[in-house]
Design a protein around this motif. Structure first.
Motif, PDB file in Angstrom:
ATOM      1  N   UNK A   1       0.852  -1.196   0.000  1.00  0.00           N
ATOM      2  CA  UNK A   1       0.000   0.000   0.000  1.00  0.00           C
ATOM      3  C   UNK A   1       0.885   1.242   0.000  1.00  0.00           C
ATOM      4  N   UNK A   2       0.426   2.273  -0.689  1.00  0.00           N
ATOM      5  CA  UNK A   2       1.122   3.546  -0.677  1.00  0.00           C
ATOM      6  C   UNK A   2       0.103   4.678  -0.684  1.00  0.00           C
ATOM      7  N   UNK A   3       0.484   5.800  -0.088  1.00  0.00           N
ATOM      8  CA  UNK A   3      -0.375   6.973  -0.163  1.00  0.00           C
ATOM      9  C   UNK A   3       0.179   7.975  -1.170  1.00  0.00           C
ATOM     10  N   UNK A   4       1.261   7.615  -1.842  1.00  0.00           N
ATOM     11  CA  UNK A   4       1.861   8.471  -2.861  1.00  0.00           C
ATOM     12  C   UNK A   4       1.244   8.132  -4.219  1.00  0.00           C
ATOM     13  N   UNK A   5       0.343   8.976  -4.687  1.00  0.00           N
ATOM     14  CA  UNK A   5      -0.351   8.726  -5.948  1.00  0.00           C
ATOM     15  C   UNK A   5       0.625   8.681  -7.119  1.00  0.00           C
ATOM     16  N   UNK A   6       1.644   9.516  -7.100  1.00  0.00           N
ATOM     17  CA  UNK A   6       2.616   9.524  -8.195  1.00  0.00           C
ATOM     18  C   UNK A   6       3.403   8.208  -8.247  1.00  0.00           C
ATOM     19  N   UNK A   7       3.747   7.661  -7.084  1.00  0.00           N
ATOM     20  CA  UNK A   7       4.437   6.372  -7.040  1.00  0.00           C
ATOM     21  C   UNK A   7       3.525   5.265  -7.561  1.00  0.00           C
TER      22      UNK A   7
ATOM     23  N   UNK B   1       1.076   5.557  -9.677  1.00  0.00           N
ATOM     24  CA  UNK B   1       0.931   5.722 -11.125  1.00  0.00           C
ATOM     25  C   UNK B   1       2.166   5.230 -11.872  1.00  0.00           C
ATOM     26  N   UNK B   2       3.347   5.488 -11.326  1.00  0.00           N
ATOM     27  CA  UNK B   2       4.579   5.009 -11.966  1.00  0.00           C
ATOM     28  C   UNK B   2       4.650   3.487 -11.982  1.00  0.00           C
ATOM     29  N   UNK B   3       4.206   2.855 -10.898  1.00  0.00           N
ATOM     30  CA  UNK B   3       4.316   1.400 -10.797  1.00  0.00           C
ATOM     31  C   UNK B   3       3.241   0.663 -11.585  1.00  0.00           C
ATOM     32  N   UNK B   4       2.077   1.253 -11.749  1.00  0.00           N
ATOM     33  CA  UNK B   4       0.991   0.570 -12.435  1.00  0.00           C
ATOM     34  C   UNK B   4       0.813   1.029 -13.874  1.00  0.00           C
TER      35      UNK B   4
ATOM     36  N   UNK C   1      12.427  -2.797 -10.259  1.00  0.00           N
ATOM     37  CA  UNK C   1      12.438  -4.020  -9.450  1.00  0.00           C
ATOM     38  C   UNK C   1      11.048  -4.303  -8.883  1.00  0.00           C
ATOM     39  N   UNK C   2      10.386  -3.272  -8.379  1.00  0.00           N
ATOM     40  CA  UNK C   2       9.032  -3.459  -7.839  1.00  0.00           C
ATOM     41  C   UNK C   2       8.082  -3.897  -8.947  1.00  0.00           C
ATOM     42  N   UNK C   3       8.195  -3.304 -10.130  1.00  0.00           N
ATOM     43  CA  UNK C   3       7.359  -3.724 -11.257  1.00  0.00           C
ATOM     44  C   UNK C   3       7.601  -5.187 -11.619  1.00  0.00           C
ATOM     45  N   UNK C   4       8.855  -5.601 -11.563  1.00  0.00           N
ATOM     46  CA  UNK C   4       9.185  -7.007 -11.841  1.00  0.00           C
ATOM     47  C   UNK C   4       8.554  -7.924 -10.798  1.00  0.00           C
ATOM     48  N   UNK C   5       8.607  -7.509  -9.540  1.00  0.00           N
ATOM     49  CA  UNK C   5       7.985  -8.299  -8.477  1.00  0.00           C
ATOM     50  C   UNK C   5       6.468  -8.402  -8.681  1.00  0.00           C
ATOM     51  N   UNK C   6       5.841  -7.331  -9.135  1.00  0.00           N
ATOM     52  CA  UNK C   6       4.407  -7.356  -9.435  1.00  0.00           C
ATOM     53  C   UNK C   6       4.116  -8.286 -10.615  1.00  0.00           C
ATOM     54  N   UNK C   7       4.966  -8.229 -11.641  1.00  0.00           N
ATOM     55  CA  UNK C   7       4.753  -9.037 -12.849  1.00  0.00           C
ATOM     56  C   UNK C   7       4.876 -10.530 -12.570  1.00  0.00           C
ATOM     57  N   UNK C   8       5.807 -10.907 -11.701  1.00  0.00           N
ATOM     58  CA  UNK C   8       6.004 -12.335 -11.418  1.00  0.00           C
ATOM     59  C   UNK C   8       5.192 -12.787 -10.202  1.00  0.00           C
ATOM     60  N   UNK C   9       4.289 -11.932  -9.737  1.00  0.00           N
ATOM     61  CA  UNK C   9       3.357 -12.253  -8.648  1.00  0.00           C
ATOM     62  C   UNK C   9       4.026 -12.446  -7.290  1.00  0.00           C
ATOM     63  N   UNK C  10       5.254 -11.923  -7.115  1.00  0.00           N
ATOM     64  CA  UNK C  10       5.868 -11.937  -5.787  1.00  0.00           C
ATOM     65  C   UNK C  10       5.147 -10.941  -4.883  1.00  0.00           C
ATOM     66  N   UNK C  11       4.704  -9.835  -5.454  1.00  0.00           N
ATOM     67  CA  UNK C  11       3.793  -8.915  -4.780  1.00  0.00           C
ATOM     68  C   UNK C  11       2.421  -9.175  -5.377  1.00  0.00           C
TER      69      UNK C  11
ATOM     70  N   UNK D   1      -0.624  -7.597  -4.846  1.00  0.00           N
ATOM     71  CA  UNK D   1      -1.374  -6.407  -5.261  1.00  0.00           C
ATOM     72  C   UNK D   1      -0.669  -5.148  -4.785  1.00  0.00           C
ATOM     73  N   UNK D   2      -0.947  -4.070  -5.488  1.00  0.00           N
ATOM     74  CA  UNK D   2      -0.478  -2.753  -5.080  1.00  0.00           C
ATOM     75  C   UNK D   2      -1.708  -1.871  -4.954  1.00  0.00           C
ATOM     76  N   UNK D   3      -1.853  -1.222  -3.810  1.00  0.00           N
ATOM     77  CA  UNK D   3      -3.010  -0.377  -3.539  1.00  0.00           C
ATOM     78  C   UNK D   3      -2.572   1.057  -3.320  1.00  0.00           C
ATOM     79  N   UNK D   4      -3.401   1.989  -3.772  1.00  0.00           N
ATOM     80  CA  UNK D   4      -3.241   3.385  -3.395  1.00  0.00           C
ATOM     81  C   UNK D   4      -4.289   3.666  -2.329  1.00  0.00           C
ATOM     82  N   UNK D   5      -3.850   4.224  -1.213  1.00  0.00           N
ATOM     83  CA  UNK D   5      -4.726   4.521  -0.084  1.00  0.00           C
ATOM     84  C   UNK D   5      -4.622   6.013   0.209  1.00  0.00           C
ATOM     85  N   UNK D   6      -5.753   6.643   0.331  1.00  0.00           N
ATOM     86  CA  UNK D   6      -5.767   8.065   0.679  1.00  0.00           C
ATOM     87  C   UNK D   6      -5.082   8.253   2.038  1.00  0.00           C
ATOM     88  N   UNK D   7      -4.313   9.302   2.163  1.00  0.00           N
ATOM     89  CA  UNK D   7      -3.585   9.560   3.407  1.00  0.00           C
ATOM     90  C   UNK D   7      -4.516   9.602   4.614  1.00  0.00           C
ATOM     91  N   UNK D   8      -5.702  10.145   4.442  1.00  0.00           N
ATOM     92  CA  UNK D   8      -6.646  10.276   5.561  1.00  0.00           C
ATOM     93  C   UNK D   8      -7.182   8.926   6.027  1.00  0.00           C
TER      94      UNK D   8
END
Length: 77
Positions: free
Chosen positions: A17-23, A25-28, A46-56, A58-65
């Motif tokens: 999970x990240x609250x950085x929308x720009x991050x 967007x870059x990863x997805x 590297x993170x994109x590779x981990x997502x592609x090979x299903x090591x991660x 899911x990646x979520x964007x969560x509002x800071x609040x």
């Protein structure tokens, strides 16, 4: 365990999970990421590779609040 890890398969599914929308967007996004900080390109790839090979899983964007830990880092009145 090493063979599973090298193949991108971990025993416990990992959701990031990240609250950085720009991050997020870059990863997805499609194509090669173009971060404003050139030094972070290797980490993003590297993170994109981990997502592609299903090591991660899911990646979520969560509002800071909505983050539980966010109030712990801020001064409250």
């Amino acid at each position: 365990m090493v063979a599973r890890q090298e193949g991108g398969l971990y025993a416990v599914p990992i959701d990031a999970c990240t609250d950085a929308k720009s991050l997020f967007d870059l990863l997805t996004g499609l194509g090669e990421p173009k971060p404003s900080d050139e030094g972070s390109l290797l980490y993003l790839m590297w993170i994109r590779e981990r997502l592609a090979c299903k090591a991660l899983r899911r990646l979520y964007w969560v509002c800071t609040h909505d983050m539980l830990a966010d109030p712990l880092t801020k001064e409250m009145d």
